[in-house]
Design an enzyme around this catalytic site. Structure first.
Site, short mmCIF file in Angstrom:
data_model
loop_
_atom_site.label_atom_id
_atom_site.label_comp_id
_atom_site.label_asym_id
_atom_site.label_seq_id
_atom_site.Cartn_x
_atom_site.Cartn_y
_atom_site.Cartn_z
N GLU A 1 0.79 -1.23 0.00
CA GLU A 1 0.00 0.00 0.00
C GLU A 1 0.83 1.28 0.00
OE1 GLU A 1 -3.10 0.49 -0.35
OE2 GLU A 1 -4.20 -1.29 0.25
N SER B 1 -29.99 -26.23 52.30
CA SER B 1 -29.19 -26.25 53.53
C SER B 1 -27.83 -25.59 53.38
CB SER B 1 -28.99 -27.70 53.98
OG SER B 1 -30.22 -28.31 54.29
#
Length: 773
Positions: free
Chosen positions: A85, A345
């Site tokens: 690029e 419990s």
């Protein structure tokens, strides 16, 4: 100077000022032309484990897979991008005049736009603006690109570009592309993979995996050849790279800890989050959960949740909010770790701890295990049996309900409710009166997160670590200072009892050197809707919940049978601790304890153990069950003073429980000896030999109707220390009947208040009052 020259000079000064003002305004405009936030887009929520490995992600709000911006660019990707690029990226100031000139020449020659001459900086601006490509827009890109070069470094600009570049479809940014196309992080991309991703943003709509594959492959290979020709890669690397095939189709993103990822998506949307989880352990836990869930599915039990907390760091190591996340079955999407569920419990250890810490209980104090009715509340043990009296530590280890209710009645519901709020149970948002004594048996709801954190803090108290809520994210923030709730002495005694809970393996684990202690507790909610198991070692606290997220109960949904085995398989999977918690020093005192009652020694206790207890325990009651008796020489009768001078006698200390306790206790303890009867003619027995089991004093009773609609019955029962005696029953002073051996009769009393009296053959009597409604 003439007037004309003066005017000319004055006009020239004004022009200069105007020019200066214009230049100043242009300069200010240039300085502020770039938005403070260049990219105004939404991001995916990305969650990684503690080592940075991806656990999962959720798509951005605009439907794009766009991971949060990077701050660096992998070297291979950088070399590919610059070669393809912008070869002069590090040498221009946002605009490359040569590239612009070449693009203009090529476009004029071809009479169409074939090149834009854009640098990576200009492309970054174009990605941020997302405007139509016109000559005017190109000028704006040039202007803003030069301004961006003033603000950001080259590395920052490159990171902005790779974070927002399009890679085809709804894949945006390097990280999302690396995972979607290759299934691994961008840092692990090969040269071939890096080259493919470098050329893809150039025309993502024209060439991608499902269209233009040959064109994409040719562009990739040309880039690889360019890298080879400039000696960025050697020949063997080049040949290997061009031989790599393109990926066939996008990969699904990882789905590890999906419920946690979804939670972060709701709470911290659009961020890159580093969690405290260990991905390898998390995957093992999830596989274990799926396997157990498949087993439970046979019983139509569909959901399971697991939480693992590292005690030393107070960080969550594994978070399995549920199973089968990808399936659309009922309840699979629910994060059960955060869902309030009936506790069963599982809260009993907290009550045991609180009473030890307060000094209202010693570890082995005998507690009643008999039928009780407290304002209509009639709890039952899971076994539906009664044992008369049970040491507190054993009652906790065996999770007996009636002793727990008795303890809570003594301690006080409001005080215990407040204590549970202090230890972090945030779901107890109603007043204590709403829960009543059922609070200890599952009458309240809590989350697996809160409960496991509370157990973890008990462990942290023994390691002398701050007691804070565990964290799910790696953060530099300091934990807020919170007062330590749990004190190590009472925790040590509580864990000592919890290590005695029977394990699912049904083996003597203490005899196997490779097996280590675990302080653990189970819980089963009313209606078999929730099964719990929580365990603690010096390294980990583990919480397990099994059930149906819809609240549907199943007969086999019992904590010890479902959650318990899962818990111990997890502990077998986790690295074990070579040592148990060290006993706290400087917090205990020695005391003489009655071996049979667990109370402090009274002067009549003969069998005594010296034990370490908390100083607060010294204020508890001395043993009330041992007392002196005078016996005949053959020990068959008790002798009172009026007979003691007429025959030989002996003095003994005798262990005597209340009549109802005794009646049940003798069935499980054949060594228990009831008091011998008083010798005839020597006076009356000052000790009450009998006691009502049911109904208790002032009970309010509703009589059920029979099948034919007639009034129902109540069954009354009485315990007597002498099994051979005869009991005569009276209701409201009217004689009813007599019983021997088993003192139980059925009545059909009318509505209102009644008095029930029982008289034994020795003339001893006992009465109780009850109300029928």
């Amino acid at each position: 100077m003439n007037i004309k020259s003066a005017n000319h000079y004055k006009q020239l000064s004004i022009n200069r000022k105007v020019i200066l003002i214009v230049i100043t305004l242009l300069l200010i405009g240039y300085i502020f032309c770039l938005p403070s936030q260049l990219f105004n887009v939404s991001y995916s929520t990305v969650v990684a484990d503690r080592n940075g490995e991806l656990l999962g992600a959720r798509i951005a709000s605009d439907g794009q897979w766009r991971f949060p911006p990077r701050t660096t660019t992998p070297e291979k990707v950088k070399q590919c991008l610059l070669t393809f690029e912008d070869k002069h990226f590090y040498y221009h100031w946002g605009v490359n005049p040569l590239s612009i000139g070449r693009a203009i020449y090529q476009n004029l020659k071809s009479k169409r736009i074939i090149s834009g001459g854009s640098t990576l900086t200009m492309q970054t601006i174009r990605l941020a603006r997302n405007e139509s490509r016109t000559f005017g827009e190109k000028f704006i890109e040039i202007l803003l690109a030069t301004r961006l070069e003033f603000r950001a470094s080259k590395e920052e600009i490159l990171s902005m570009y790779v974070s927002h570049a399009p890679f085809g479809g709804n894949v945006v940014g390097l990280d999302a592309a690396a995972w979607r196309y290759f299934g691994h992080p961008a840092e692990d991309l090969s040269w071939a993979e890096s080259a493919m991703l470098a050329v893809l943003p150039n025309a993502p709509s024209m060439i991608h995996l499902s269209k233009g594959r040959k064109a994409l492959l040719d562009k990739r290979n040309r880039l690889l050849k360019a890298l080879y020709e400039k000696n960025t890669i050697d020949q063997s690397t080049y040949e290997l790279a061009i031989s790599e095939p393109l990926p066939d189709e996008p990969h699904p993103l990882p789905q590890v800890a999906p419920h946690l990822v979804s939670r972060f998506y709701q709470e911290q949307n659009g961020k890159y989050l580093i969690s405290t989880l260990d991905k390898d352990l998390q995957v093992q836990i999830e596989n274990l959960a799926e396997r157990w869930s498949n087993e439970f599915n046979r019983s139509d039990i569909r959901n399971l949740a697991i939480l693992v907390i590292d005690i030393s760091t107070n960080q969550v190591a594994a978070y399995c909010g549920n199973v089968h996340f990808g399936q659309k079955q009922t309840g699979n999407q629910v994060d059960v770790i955060q869902a309030p569920r009936s506790t069963g419990s599982i809260l009993k250890p907290f009550l045991y701890y609180a009473m030890l810490q307060e000094g209202s209980l010693l570890p082995h104090t005998l507690l009643p295990d008999i039928p009780i009715n407290i304002n209509g509340f009639t709890p039952q043990n899971f076994s539906l049996q009664f044992e008369g009296a049970v040491p507190a530590s054993e009652a906790l280890a065996r999770s007996l309900n009636i002793p727990a209710v008795t303890m809570l009645q003594r301690y006080g519901v409001p005080k215990f409710h407040n204590f549970l709020r202090q230890v972090g149970l945030k779901t107890l948002n109603r007043p204590s009166s709403h829960y009543g004594l059922s609070l200890i048996l599952g009458g309240a709801e809590a989350t697996l997160w809160d409960v496991t954190n509370a157990y973890a803090n008990m462990g942290r108290s023994l390691l002398k670590l701050p007691q804070t809520r565990s964290t799910l994210l790696i953060s530099t923030e300091k934990a807020t200072d919170e007062p330590d709730i749990f004190q190590p002495g009472a925790v040590w005694q509580t864990f000592d009892a919890l290590t005695e809970v029977n394990r699912p393996e049904e083996i003597d684990w203490k005899s196997i050197p490779s097996m280590h202690p675990v302080a653990w507790k189970t819980g089963t909610s009313y209606g078999f809707r929730d099964a719990w198991a929580v365990g603690v070692t010096p390294r980990y606290a583990v919480g397990v919940w099994v059930g149906n997220a819809t609240g549907e109960g199943k007969p086999g949904l019992v904590g010890a049978r479902t959650a318990g085995p899962v818990l111990f398989e997890i502990f077998n999977l986790l690295p074990s601790s070579s040592r148990w918690f060290e006993r706290p020093t400087g917090v205990f005192v020695e005391a003489e304890i009655c071996r049979r009652s667990g109370h402090l020694k009274s002067r009549f206790c003969e069998e005594v153990d010296t034990m370490l207890i908390l100083p607060a325990g010294l204020k508890t009651e001395a043993c009330p069950y041992h007392h002196p008796v005078t016996l005949s020489a053959d020990e068959t009768h008790r002798i009172y003073e009026n007979c003691a001078n007429t025959e030989p006698t002996i003095q003994k200390s005798w262990f005597t429980l209340p009549p109802v306790w005794e009646w049940y206790y003798r069935q499980h303890h054949p060594e228990y000896s009831p008091l011998p009867p008083i010798k005839p003619g020597c006076g009356e027995d000052s000790m009450q030999p009998m006691q009502f089991i049911y109904p208790p004093m002032n009970a309010h009773i509703a009589l059920p109707k029979q099948m034919d609609g007639s009034k129902g019955f109540i069954t009354v029962e009485l315990a007597h220390s002498n099994p051979n005696t005869t009991i005569f029953w009276h209701l409201d002073e009217t004689y009813l009947t007599q019983t021997q051996d088993f003192h139980k009769i059925s009545l059909q009393p009318s509505i209102g208040k009644h008095s029930l009296t029982a008289v034994d053959s020795e003339g001893n009597s006992v009465s109780t009052t009850f109300f029928v409604k």
